[in-house]
Scaffold this active site. Structure first.
Site, PDB file in Angstrom:
ATOM      1  N   HIS A 204      -1.196  -1.213   3.617  1.00 14.21           N
ATOM      2  CA  HIS A 204      -1.690  -1.677   2.316  1.00 14.21           C
ATOM      3  C   HIS A 204      -1.440  -3.156   2.033  1.00 14.21           C
ATOM      4  CE1 HIS A 204       2.505  -1.109   1.023  1.00 14.21           C
ATOM      5  NE2 HIS A 204       2.218  -1.899   0.020  1.00 14.21           N
TER       6      HIS A 204
HETATM    7  C1  UD1 Z   1       1.055  -3.532  -5.074  1.00 11.00           C
HETATM    8  C2  UD1 Z   1       2.116  -4.607  -4.880  1.00 11.00           C
HETATM    9  C3  UD1 Z   1       2.797  -4.424  -3.531  1.00 11.00           C
HETATM   10  C4  UD1 Z   1       3.341  -3.017  -3.384  1.00 11.00           C
HETATM   11  C5  UD1 Z   1       2.243  -2.005  -3.666  1.00 11.00           C
HETATM   12  C6  UD1 Z   1       2.825  -0.605  -3.676  1.00 11.00           C
HETATM   13  C7  UD1 Z   1       1.676  -6.796  -5.915  1.00 11.00           C
HETATM   14  C8  UD1 Z   1       1.268  -8.197  -5.666  1.00 11.00           C
HETATM   15  N1  UD1 Z   1       1.525  -5.939  -4.895  1.00 11.00           N
HETATM   16  O1  UD1 Z   1       0.077  -3.715  -4.073  1.00 11.00           O
HETATM   17  O2  UD1 Z   1       3.885  -5.326  -3.437  1.00 11.00           O
HETATM   18  O3  UD1 Z   1       3.822  -2.857  -2.074  1.00 11.00           O
HETATM   19  O4  UD1 Z   1       1.658  -2.255  -4.952  1.00 11.00           O
HETATM   20  O5  UD1 Z   1       1.853   0.343  -3.423  1.00 11.00           O
HETATM   21  O6  UD1 Z   1       2.127  -6.475  -6.996  1.00 11.00           O
HETATM   22  N2  UD1 Z   1      -6.279   0.166  -6.876  1.00 11.00           N
HETATM   23  C9  UD1 Z   1      -6.860   1.366  -7.177  1.00 11.00           C
HETATM   24  N3  UD1 Z   1      -6.174   2.231  -7.979  1.00 11.00           N
HETATM   25  C10 UD1 Z   1      -4.957   1.939  -8.510  1.00 11.00           C
HETATM   26  C11 UD1 Z   1      -4.391   0.702  -8.214  1.00 11.00           C
HETATM   27  C12 UD1 Z   1      -5.051  -0.160  -7.392  1.00 11.00           C
HETATM   28  O7  UD1 Z   1      -7.959   1.671  -6.717  1.00 11.00           O
HETATM   29  O8  UD1 Z   1      -4.391   2.792  -9.232  1.00 11.00           O
HETATM   30  C13 UD1 Z   1      -6.993  -0.756  -5.980  1.00 11.00           C
HETATM   31  C14 UD1 Z   1      -7.777  -1.832  -6.734  1.00 11.00           C
HETATM   32  O9  UD1 Z   1      -8.951  -2.080  -6.039  1.00 11.00           O
HETATM   33  C15 UD1 Z   1      -6.844  -3.034  -6.618  1.00 11.00           C
HETATM   34  C16 UD1 Z   1      -6.186  -2.821  -5.263  1.00 11.00           C
HETATM   35  O10 UD1 Z   1      -6.053  -1.414  -5.137  1.00 11.00           O
HETATM   36  O11 UD1 Z   1      -7.528  -4.253  -6.676  1.00 11.00           O
HETATM   37  C17 UD1 Z   1      -4.821  -3.467  -5.138  1.00 11.00           C
HETATM   38  O12 UD1 Z   1      -3.943  -3.027  -6.174  1.00 11.00           O
HETATM   39  P1  UD1 Z   1      -2.731  -3.954  -6.669  1.00 11.00           P
HETATM   40  O13 UD1 Z   1      -1.925  -3.246  -7.669  1.00 11.00           O
HETATM   41  O14 UD1 Z   1      -3.256  -5.298  -7.048  1.00 11.00           O
HETATM   42  O15 UD1 Z   1      -1.913  -4.208  -5.362  1.00 11.00           O
HETATM   43  P2  UD1 Z   1      -1.375  -3.179  -4.274  1.00 11.00           P
HETATM   44  O16 UD1 Z   1      -2.082  -3.475  -3.010  1.00 11.00           O
HETATM   45  O17 UD1 Z   1      -1.385  -1.815  -4.817  1.00 11.00           O
HETATM   46  N1  UDP Z   2       4.275   6.866  -0.534  1.00 14.52           N
HETATM   47  C1  UDP Z   2       3.752   8.081  -0.923  1.00 14.52           C
HETATM   48  N2  UDP Z   2       2.473   8.402  -0.548  1.00 14.52           N
HETATM   49  C2  UDP Z   2       1.707   7.572   0.212  1.00 14.52           C
HETATM   50  C3  UDP Z   2       2.269   6.332   0.627  1.00 14.52           C
HETATM   51  C4  UDP Z   2       3.558   6.006   0.225  1.00 14.52           C
HETATM   52  O1  UDP Z   2       4.417   8.866  -1.590  1.00 14.52           O
HETATM   53  O2  UDP Z   2       0.558   7.928   0.511  1.00 14.52           O
HETATM   54  C5  UDP Z   2       5.647   6.529  -0.970  1.00 14.52           C
HETATM   55  C6  UDP Z   2       6.604   6.233   0.146  1.00 14.52           C
HETATM   56  O3  UDP Z   2       7.166   7.425   0.652  1.00 14.52           O
HETATM   57  C7  UDP Z   2       7.612   5.335  -0.554  1.00 14.52           C
HETATM   58  C8  UDP Z   2       6.756   4.545  -1.506  1.00 14.52           C
HETATM   59  O4  UDP Z   2       5.587   5.328  -1.724  1.00 14.52           O
HETATM   60  O5  UDP Z   2       8.535   6.115  -1.296  1.00 14.52           O
HETATM   61  C9  UDP Z   2       6.398   3.228  -0.885  1.00 14.52           C
HETATM   62  O6  UDP Z   2       5.353   2.644  -1.549  1.00 14.52           O
HETATM   63  P1  UDP Z   2       4.386   1.580  -0.879  1.00 14.52           P
HETATM   64  O7  UDP Z   2       4.340   1.748   0.580  1.00 14.52           O
HETATM   65  O8  UDP Z   2       3.116   1.649  -1.628  1.00 14.52           O
HETATM   66  O9  UDP Z   2       5.051   0.186  -1.319  1.00 14.52           O
HETATM   67  P2  UDP Z   2       6.201  -0.770  -0.717  1.00 14.52           P
HETATM   68  O10 UDP Z   2       7.422   0.032  -0.510  1.00 14.52           O
HETATM   69  O11 UDP Z   2       5.663  -1.382   0.531  1.00 14.52           O
HETATM   70  O12 UDP Z   2       6.337  -1.802  -1.774  1.00 14.52           O
END
Ligand code: UD1
Ligand code: UDP
Length: 364
Positions: A204
């Protein structure tokens, strides 16, 4: 005491669930969800799986560019903080919700507690690195999970208010494992995979999804693997994979994101885990499952010791070799605390409160 906790993204719900349980035994907590994650499978399912109380408020910011998302949270949170006037604002990790929560509080002169302080990749092109550095420099209480994190803060001149407490993700894993054990057979059967006979992968990170060449190479690597690959896809990765017209191999079992309990069950029984997630790297380590990190650096260098985690970037040959490496011989070290990080954080916050026993000091 009265705390205001800011959460917004998947890993923060996991960490907040542990701290919230501890805080609410003796204190008042206002839980604010920024709305950064809003899909059921990225948000509500974690509240259900971890029995995290429903948020008192949802700021509903949704998805946007970094600046717009951060600005919206700042704007909407300021009024809430002015109204609630908590003794302390708690933020977790390194997302835009973390940065905005810390900044809004600091500008109002409210103490900020940063859980997961001191993590560094030393790569400023990573949005999370900018969020971590700024949040740490704004924080009053810096709860570092590891000795490395304490040292990283010291290297930036931050020694006041730093406490090594362990990792809330480890607390959460220990608290949830009994439930996972009870349900894992049924969960694996439902996914159509057998214990030790599949890989689990997650992708991601912005650097891995926005560059279509990188994303295609990652999918190619997974398609070259010798076993089925369970791949619960973050929505941003699914969208990017469609745009990049990736060609997934027949061995890929692509699905929507899964809940926390199912994820732990899938991690625990995988032959190896391949991921760019910070949380998943640590969980693999806790569960003694080999990990391949789809990045060139990690903020969690402890996991690299004894070969439990290997950095493989996006090169298919490196990734495949790393996934098929033999099991490490040495057991992982216990570098992430003892599963009592939440209790320690609350004790420290109590000691530091104006009415607490050590009112004048909040040193490590
Ligand atoms: C965010 C965090 C990242 C973290 C991750 C955990 C930042 C900069 N990034 O990344 O550090 O590891 O969360 O999962 O804060 N979207 C959906 N549904 C949702 C949310 C997001 O479809 O409920 C899609 C949207 O198209 C959005 C994209 O995912 O633009 C990215 O979402 P965003 O919250 O900006 O960043 P993450 O990649 O989720
Ligand atoms: N996780 C989950 N389902 C998924 C992917 C991740 O429950 O499909 C959980 C994972 O086990 C961990 C947390 O989400 O507890 C990590 O989140 P993510 O990888 O989105 O973010 P990061 O830790 O890189 O910020």
């Amino acid at each position: 005491m009265r705390f205001l906790t800011v959460v917004g993204a998947r890993p923060q719900f996991v960490k907040a669930a542990m701290l919230s349980r501890e805080l609410r035994q003796r204190h008042e907590e206002v839980l604010v969800h920024t709305g950064q994650h809003y899909d059921d499978l990225l948000s509500d399912i974690f509240f259900r799986d971890l029995h995290l109380p429903a948020p008192d408020l949802n700021l509903g910011v949704g998805s946007a560019s970094h600046a717009v998302q951060t600005a919206r949270i700042l704007e909407r949170l300021e009024g809430v903080l002015q109204e609630q006037r908590p003794d302390c604002v708690i933020v977790f990790g390194d997302t835009n919700s973390t940065l905005a929560g810390a900044l809004a509080a600091a500008k109002l002169g409210l103490p900020v507690a940063h859980v997961e302080a001191g993590l560094r990749s030393y790569d400023r092109s990573m949005p999370e690195e900018v969020n971590r550095v700024v949040t740490d420099h704004l924080s009053t209480y810096l709860f570092a999970p590891t000795a490395t994190a304490v040292a990283c803060l010291a290297a930036e001149g931050i020694t006041e208010g730093v406490h090594r407490v362990g990792d809330l993700m480890y607390d959460a894993l220990l608290a949830t494992l009994p439930l996972v054990e009870r349900r894992e057979e049924e969960l694996l059967r439902a996914r159509g995979v057998e214990r030790g006979a599949y890989y689990l992968a997650t992708i991601h990170r912005q650097a891995n999804t926005d560059d279509h060449g990188v994303l295609r190479r990652l999918f190619q690597a997974l398609s070259f693997l010798d076993l089925p690959v369970v791949l619960p896809l973050h929505p941003r990765t699914l969208a990017a994979a469609r745009e990049a017209a990736v060609l997934p191999g027949d061995n890929l079992r692509i699905s929507e994101p899964v809940g926390y309990i199912e994820m732990l069950a899938l991690e625990r029984n995988a032959r190896a885990v391949l991921t760019d997630s910070g949380g998943v790297q640590r969980e693999a380590y806790f569960l003694e499952v080999p990990c391949v990190t789809l990045r060139e650096e990690t903020e969690w260098p402890e996991t690299l010791k004894s070969g439990w985690n290997v950095l493989a970037g996006s090169d298919p040959a490196r990734i495949v070799a790393a996934a098929r490496r033999p099991l490490p011989l040495e057991a992982p070290e216990r570098a992430f605390g003892d599963g009592r990080a939440a209790a320690r954080i609350v004790e420290i916050l109590e000691r530091a409160s104006p009415d607490g026993p050590n009112a004048s000091s909040h040193h490590a």
